[in-house]
Design a protein around this motif. Structure first.
Motif, mmCIF file in Angstrom:
data_model
loop_
_atom_site.group_PDB
_atom_site.id
_atom_site.type_symbol
_atom_site.label_atom_id
_atom_site.label_comp_id
_atom_site.label_asym_id
_atom_site.label_seq_id
_atom_site.Cartn_x
_atom_site.Cartn_y
_atom_site.Cartn_z
ATOM 1 N N VAL A 414 0.834 -1.197 0.000
ATOM 2 C CA VAL A 414 0.000 0.000 0.000
ATOM 3 C C VAL A 414 0.876 1.256 0.000
ATOM 4 C CG1 VAL A 414 -1.784 1.269 1.244
ATOM 5 C CG2 VAL A 414 -1.865 -1.227 1.151
ATOM 6 N N ALA A 415 1.975 1.222 0.762
ATOM 7 C CA ALA A 415 2.861 2.386 0.850
ATOM 8 C C ALA A 415 3.532 2.703 -0.480
ATOM 9 C CB ALA A 415 3.918 2.155 1.926
ATOM 10 N N ASP A 416 3.513 1.754 -1.397
ATOM 11 C CA ASP A 416 4.126 1.964 -2.705
ATOM 12 C C ASP A 416 3.309 2.917 -3.579
ATOM 13 O OD1 ASP A 416 6.132 1.225 -4.692
ATOM 14 O OD2 ASP A 416 4.503 0.187 -5.718
ATOM 15 N N GLU A 452 -10.824 3.414 -1.864
ATOM 16 C CA GLU A 452 -11.100 2.562 -3.015
ATOM 17 C C GLU A 452 -9.897 2.511 -3.950
ATOM 18 O OE1 GLU A 452 -14.441 2.190 -6.597
ATOM 19 O OE2 GLU A 452 -14.528 3.828 -5.137
ATOM 20 N N GLU A 453 -9.260 3.667 -4.160
ATOM 21 C CA GLU A 453 -8.082 3.720 -5.027
ATOM 22 C C GLU A 453 -6.946 2.878 -4.459
ATOM 23 O OE1 GLU A 453 -5.027 7.149 -6.798
ATOM 24 O OE2 GLU A 453 -6.600 7.675 -5.360
ATOM 25 N N LEU A 454 -6.763 2.952 -3.140
ATOM 26 C CA LEU A 454 -5.669 2.210 -2.506
ATOM 27 C C LEU A 454 -5.934 0.713 -2.512
ATOM 28 C CD1 LEU A 454 -4.785 4.576 0.471
ATOM 29 C CD2 LEU A 454 -3.614 4.332 -1.715
ATOM 30 N N ARG A 455 -7.188 0.311 -2.333
ATOM 31 C CA ARG A 455 -7.500 -1.125 -2.393
ATOM 32 C C ARG A 455 -7.232 -1.669 -3.794
ATOM 33 N NH1 ARG A 455 -11.696 -3.753 -2.016
ATOM 34 N NH2 ARG A 455 -10.977 -5.499 -0.781
ATOM 35 N N GLY A 456 -7.574 -0.888 -4.810
ATOM 36 C CA GLY A 456 -7.283 -1.314 -6.169
ATOM 37 C C GLY A 456 -5.793 -1.436 -6.420
ATOM 38 N N HIS A 457 -5.027 -0.495 -5.853
ATOM 39 C CA HIS A 457 -3.568 -0.552 -5.991
ATOM 40 C C HIS A 457 -3.021 -1.807 -5.305
ATOM 41 C CE1 HIS A 457 0.565 0.930 -6.229
ATOM 42 N NE2 HIS A 457 0.686 0.623 -4.946
ATOM 43 N N GLU A 465 -5.876 -12.943 -0.889
ATOM 44 C CA GLU A 465 -6.048 -13.127 0.556
ATOM 45 C C GLU A 465 -5.271 -12.115 1.383
ATOM 46 O OE1 GLU A 465 -2.841 -15.965 -0.916
ATOM 47 O OE2 GLU A 465 -4.902 -15.475 -1.488
ATOM 48 N N GLN A 466 -4.362 -11.343 0.743
ATOM 49 C CA GLN A 466 -3.583 -10.355 1.477
ATOM 50 C C GLN A 466 -4.035 -8.922 1.218
ATOM 51 O OE1 GLN A 466 0.680 -10.903 1.185
ATOM 52 N NE2 GLN A 466 0.443 -13.098 0.882
ATOM 53 N N VAL A 467 -5.010 -8.726 0.348
ATOM 54 C CA VAL A 467 -5.501 -7.373 0.069
ATOM 55 C C VAL A 467 -6.291 -6.890 1.284
ATOM 56 C CG1 VAL A 467 -6.991 -5.981 -1.416
ATOM 57 C CG2 VAL A 467 -5.573 -7.792 -2.398
ATOM 58 N N PRO A 468 -6.005 -5.692 1.803
ATOM 59 C CA PRO A 468 -6.713 -5.208 3.002
ATOM 60 C C PRO A 468 -8.217 -5.162 2.781
ATOM 61 C CG PRO A 468 -4.848 -3.780 2.480
ATOM 62 C CD PRO A 468 -5.002 -4.728 1.324
ATOM 63 N N HIS A 469 -8.964 -5.571 3.798
ATOM 64 C CA HIS A 469 -10.419 -5.484 3.739
ATOM 65 C C HIS A 469 -10.869 -4.040 3.855
ATOM 66 C CE1 HIS A 469 -9.943 -9.656 5.736
ATOM 67 N NE2 HIS A 469 -9.947 -9.775 4.422
ATOM 68 N N ARG A 470 -10.122 -3.255 4.625
ATOM 69 C CA ARG A 470 -10.446 -1.843 4.804
ATOM 70 C C ARG A 470 -9.159 -1.022 4.795
ATOM 71 N NH1 ARG A 470 -15.657 -0.821 6.536
ATOM 72 N NH2 ARG A 470 -16.821 -2.627 7.269
ATOM 73 N N VAL A 534 -27.355 0.044 -2.213
ATOM 74 C CA VAL A 534 -27.607 -1.128 -3.053
ATOM 75 C C VAL A 534 -26.750 -1.143 -4.311
ATOM 76 C CG1 VAL A 534 -29.973 -1.356 -2.226
ATOM 77 C CG2 VAL A 534 -29.517 0.013 -4.282
ATOM 78 N N VAL A 535 -25.977 -0.090 -4.563
ATOM 79 C CA VAL A 535 -25.150 -0.049 -5.774
ATOM 80 C C VAL A 535 -23.658 -0.097 -5.459
ATOM 81 C CG1 VAL A 535 -26.891 1.147 -7.130
ATOM 82 C CG2 VAL A 535 -25.237 2.489 -5.811
ATOM 83 N N VAL A 536 -23.289 -0.322 -4.197
ATOM 84 C CA VAL A 536 -21.883 -0.364 -3.794
ATOM 85 C C VAL A 536 -21.444 -1.819 -3.651
ATOM 86 C CG1 VAL A 536 -20.246 0.201 -1.948
ATOM 87 C CG2 VAL A 536 -21.960 1.881 -2.664
ATOM 88 N N PRO A 537 -20.292 -2.187 -4.231
ATOM 89 C CA PRO A 537 -19.836 -3.583 -4.148
ATOM 90 C C PRO A 537 -19.576 -4.042 -2.714
ATOM 91 C CG PRO A 537 -18.673 -2.414 -5.891
ATOM 92 C CD PRO A 537 -19.447 -1.384 -5.126
ATOM 93 N N PHE A 538 -19.788 -5.316 -2.492
ATOM 94 C CA PHE A 538 -19.591 -5.937 -1.174
ATOM 95 C C PHE A 538 -18.170 -5.714 -0.661
ATOM 96 C CE2 PHE A 538 -19.010 -9.836 1.478
ATOM 97 C CZ PHE A 538 -20.036 -9.616 2.383
ATOM 98 N N SER A 539 -17.184 -5.832 -1.544
ATOM 99 C CA SER A 539 -15.787 -5.697 -1.118
ATOM 100 C C SER A 539 -15.484 -4.296 -0.608
ATOM 101 C CB SER A 539 -14.843 -6.042 -2.274
ATOM 102 O OG SER A 539 -15.059 -5.170 -3.370
#
Length: 983
Positions: A414-416, A452-457, A465-470, A534-539
């Motif tokens: 994430v820090a990258d 959202e941008e950081l989770r995509g990164h 399995e290592q992508v942060p949930h939040r 209702v339009v936001v993804p579960f992740s």
């Protein structure tokens, strides 16, 4: 293979592969690899997801004398490119389905495609290619603390030892049908594939589509008659819940004869529920790191493992030993670092001699074979029976869903990101509800990255399995005294300041129609959120695969029929899921689901808890958090709710209540726990009139675990909290709440306990009350509650004796005279003669009973109750146990006091004890009678039949007081080396 070439070896979908076909495919693969320049001992990537090609690839690589390295085609390209650059292989094994993925990498190596449909005739590999026991067999990439994955290498002898041990313990594999239930990039898949195929059995390969489908797992077990498989405990919990709901799936899984569990701590409740559902099933708990041939410590679960499941004993030809920092064995029941030795030891890490030297250390024990021990980084202790118990980690490594995750690896990815200044990762909650949270600071205050941008990164850098949930964006990260991110302070900050984001920033779009409302309600329940768009993804709400599976279950419960995971989870939003479901369910069915839900509604249970920052109150809060669904309002003396949340976090951590400590952030975030600044000793509890009235109309129960305790102070000092505070709580309870008040057995003076046992209906008259300020204040409080009860206020008074440390954590009450006396003996390294005795009731028993009574889970009548085990403890016996364990000096009482005087400052616990101890008697080694009278064994003087009747199911009382306090005594064996403890 020679004995039964036509015997079924591999089952996949509707295909069956014989041993002859498997051997032919492996020979063809081996010949192609050799022709492609793969040399013996060379690490060879296997980029195959699932299916028949996977075992054929493994055997094909082994036939060349090389070592295989399983890779996941779903990993991000950056990760695959980095691994390929490190391995620089002359060839990569792929399947027809993954060849294009290899071709898309930066510098693809030549591909060797495994052909299981029509393998060509090929000569077996030359005999000189046959691997030796000490040769490498495989490498597995695991999370690395620097952000770079590390490759752990293992030898043939280690895996052979593991597989032959399984045959000895579980019978010849030829009689088993084994389901590969682990992904191919997890080392546990090795035994699931290779054990049956090297012993004449069958392996069933899963047909995965990326969706956790436990119904399909159960169906697969039934379809193929699977007898053996493996589960991660967090996934097993969901599997057991499914079997409890579905009789047809219980029947499908009845072929199972053995289940191995491992990868994370196993909770006894789930395992024993599974054993009850499938009586013919044996369960083995396994432990072992990737670096040591899958698992090298086993324990067959029995009924005796009711409270905790050990990790067990080392398997054949291996060793496990618990050591201190100087590599000396620690005493029984003492935590230390777990080291492994013997045949299981791997070959270290590829290209990282420094890391290898740190974790694979010289073996100083001649009785353990081999030159090397492996430092697991795990804390463990050995019990009196020799069984090993897991006790935590020494580093930043965690397990999520059985997957090893280095928090530094996650933070580095994430820090990258160019907009991130710093990042650190923490885990909140416990399996199966653990949440991986990464907190970041922006590189520039003028440009803040979105979560959202950081989770995509992160998803482009890390395995799924290592992508942060939040991801939480903060102004700055808290640091410890070493200048490093303070994870405990960070967790407290998330709790106190609500830094954990509620989710996407866009407006919440509400449900449209009954089906969307039904699905949305399931999301709210599982995610523990008040608002869902209702339009936001579960992740984007931090949803994980296990939480998604719970959504499926929750939707099915509302519809009144099972829902297949792939019918729902193929879509990411509430709206899309509702639309997919609507094809098979009419709106009337959805409305009927709400009729059932509304009929099942019950009034919420909201409790006011005072004293949650104290010893008993903290344990009550922990029980309410971890064992009930009650909402809790904590009255805390604090500057504001954030300060109060910080105090609650600190006290749960101090008493070792890890599960509650981890759950508290989410509980506060969702409103299940509310911190209200107030003061028990103040008018209206220190609250505004409107707030007091709001509480009176909200709470269904009041648990008063607060109060003043000072044996050197008089009644007037105790009166504000212990008397006037109870008056305010009685006023509050007139709104209909039930009152639960903690009192003490010591209101009865010692000279009044000479007759028959004191019953729970008795209350002393004023002249018979113990003549100190504390007991007088508790007597008055009891009298006030009894009078209010006569006027219609429902109430229970819990008279407590000596409440001892939790039987698992051993964390002491710094205000307890008895606890501090044993602590003083450990600090002074001496014991003395005394006739003093006390009763023994562990705080976990007290807290569980109070929580159950307050929520109504335990039916307790109004009135007084003696919460007391019929167990006594002579201090002389406890002193003797300490002296035997630690070699303490046996001295007279006078010398003990002199030693205490010399070291009391600045230790607050010792300072307070010193003020209470009477002077010695001339010419007498034993403690004076005045000292002995400071303690009373209430188990001999009080009737406990009411508590026995209502609390008997909580825990069987220990017949021996020493056994009840053994965990605390164990902790004290090393106390002399501790920094003086504050109260």
């Amino acid at each position: 293979m020679e004995n039964a070439p036509d015997r079924p070896a591999v089952r996949y979908r509707d295909l069956t592969m014989s041993y002859a076909d498997l051997d032919a495919a492996a020979d063809t693969t081996a010949r192609l690899l050799i022709d492609g320049g793969v040399e013996k001992h060379r690490l060879t990537p296997v980029l195959v997801a699932d299916g028949r090609e996977f075992p054929a690839a493994l055997f094909g690589v082994m036939k060349t004398g090389a070592a295989f390295v399983p890779l996941d085609p779903a990993w991000p390209a950056d990760r695959l490119n980095a691994i390929m650059a490190e391995l620089s292989p002359p060839a990569v094994v792929v399947s027809p389905a993954t060849a294009d993925i290899l071709a898309g990498l930066d510098a693809p190596a030549p591909a060797v495609v495994v052909d299981c449909a029509a393998p060509a005739e090929a000569e077996p590999a030359p005999a000189e290619r046959r691997p030796a026991p000490g040769d490498l067999i495989y490498g597995f990439y695991t999370s690395g603390s620097t952000g770079t994955p590390k490759c752990a290498l293992n030898r043939h002898r280690g895996l052979v030892n593991r597989l032959t041990t399984m045959s000895r313990r579980f019978g010849d594999g030829s009689g088993h049908v084994t389901l590969q239930n682990s992904r191919s990039t997890f080392d546990s898949s090795m035994w699931q594939v290779l054990w049956p195929l090297t012993s004449g059995g069958q392996v069933v390969l899963p047909d995965r589509d990326g969706i956790l489908d436990l119904e399909e797992t159960a169906t697969t077990i039934g379809r193929y008659g699977v007898t053996m498989t493996d589960f991660v405990p967090s996934v097993l919990a969901a599997f057991v819940a499914l079997l409890e709901e579905r009789e047809d799936l219980r029947a499908a899984t009845s072929s199972l004869r053995r289940m191995l569990i491992g990868g994370e701590t196993a909770g006894p409740g789930v395992v024993h529920r599974l054993r009850a559902l499938l009586p013919g099933l044996a369960v083995t708990n396994t432990f072992g790191p990737t670096e040591c041939s899958i698992g090298s410590v086993f324990h067959d679960v029995t009924d005796a493992d009711a409270d905790r499941i050990p990790i067990g004993l080392p398997i054949d030809n291996t060793a496990a030993i618990v050591l201190d920092g100087d590599l000396n064995p620690v005493p029984v029941n003492t935590p230390g670092e777990l080291y492994l030795g013997g045949e299981c030891i791997g070959a270290g890490y590829l290209g990282d001699p420094a890391r290898t030297a740190r974790t694979f250390v010289p073996n100083p024990f001649p009785q353990i074979p081999g030159h090397t021990l492996y430092r697991t980084g795990d804390l463990a202790r050995a019990g009196d029976d020799g069984l090993l118990h897991f006790a935590g980690r020494l580093d930043e490594q965690v397990k999520l869903g059985g997957v090893r995750v280095e928090l530094g690896d996650v933070a580095a990815a994430v820090a990258d990101h160019p907009l991130v200044g710093d990042a650190t990762a923490v885990v909140l909650g416990e399996a199966p509800d653990a949440t991986l949270v990464t907190c970041v600071t922006p590189r520039s205050p003028d440009e803040t990255p979105s979560a959202e941008e950081l989770r995509g990164h992160a998803a482009g850098k890390l395995p799924a399995e290592q992508v942060p949930h939040r991801i939480v964006v903060l102004d700055e990260l808290p640091l410890n005294h070493n200048g490093k991110a303070d994870r405990k302070a960070l967790a407290a900050l998330i709790v106190a300041e609500g830094a954990r984001q509620d989710g996407p920033d866009e407006d919440v779009e509400p449900p449209a129609g009954p089906m969307e409302e039904l699905v949305c309600a399931a999301w709210r329940e599982v995610l523990e959120r008040d608002r869902i768009s209702v339009v936001v993804p579960f992740s984007d709400y931090g949803g994980t695969s296990l939480l998604a599976y719970r959504v499926v279950t929750a939707v099915g419960e509302r519809l009144g029929r099972p829902v297949r995971p792939r019918d729902l989870l193929a879509e990411p939003t509430v709206r899309a899921q509702a639309a997919r479901l609507a094809g098979g369910v009419d709106d009337d069915s959805a409305e009927l689901a709400y009729v059932r839900q509304d009929l099942a509604w019950r009034p919420p249970r909201t409790l006011l808890l005072t004293g949650a920052t104290g010893f008993i109150g903290a344990h009550v809060l922990a029980e309410l958090l971890t064992r009930t669904n009650a909402e809790v309002i904590c009255l805390v003396r604090c500057a504001d709710p954030a300060d109060g949340a910080r105090r609650l976090t600190e006290v749960l951590d101090r008493y070792g209540l890890a599960s509650a400590w981890q759950q508290l952030p989410m509980a506060i975030k969702t409103g299940r726990v509310e911190v209200v600044p107030g003061d028990l000793a103040g008018e209206l509890l220190g609250l505004p009139q409107w707030r007091f009235e709001a509480l009176a109309s909200t709470v269904s129960g009041i648990v008063n675990a607060a109060g003043a305790v000072n044996f050197l102070a008089g009644y007037l000092d105790h009166r504000p909290a212990n008397v006037l505070g109870v008056q305010e709580l009685i006023k509050l309870a007139t709104g209909g709440a039930r009152l639960h008040i903690l009192s003490t057995l010591s209101i009865f003076a010692p000279d009044g306990r000479t007759g028959p046992p004191i019953t729970e209906d008795q209350i002393p008259v004023t002249d018979e009350v113990a003549a100190d300020g504390y007991n007088r204040s508790k007597f008055v409080a009891e009298s006030l509650v009894a009078d209010a009860h006569r006027q219609g206020v429902s109430s229970v008074v819990y008279r407590l004796g000596e409440v001892w440390p939790h039987r698992e954590t051993g964390a002491a009450n710094p205000d307890s005279l008895a606890h501090n006396l044993l602590y003083a003996c450990a600090r002074t390294r001496c014991v003395f003669p005394t006739e003093a005795a006390t009763d023994v009731t562990p705080v976990d028993v007290v807290a569980r009973f109070l929580a159950g009574a307050a929520t109504g889970d335990i039916d307790v009548p109004d009135g007084a109750m003696h919460v007391l085990w019929p167990t006594g403890l002579r201090f002389a016996d406890a002193f003797e146990a300490l002296a035997d364990r630690c070699g303490f000096d046996r001295v007279g009482y006078a010398e003990f006091r002199d030693r205490l005087e010399a070291i009391a400052e600045p230790d607050q616990r010792l300072t307070a004890l010193r003020l209470l101890l009477p002077p010695p008697e001339d010419g007498r080694d034993a403690a004076p009678a005045e000292f002995d009278e400071m303690f009373t064994d209430g188990s001999r003087h009080f009737d406990i039949r009411r508590f026995d009747r209502h609390g008997a199911a909580l825990a069987q009382p220990e017949a021996d007081g020493l056994a009840a306090v053994d965990r605390y005594l164990t902790q004290l064996t090393d106390t002399s080396a501790f920094v003086p403890q504050e109260r």
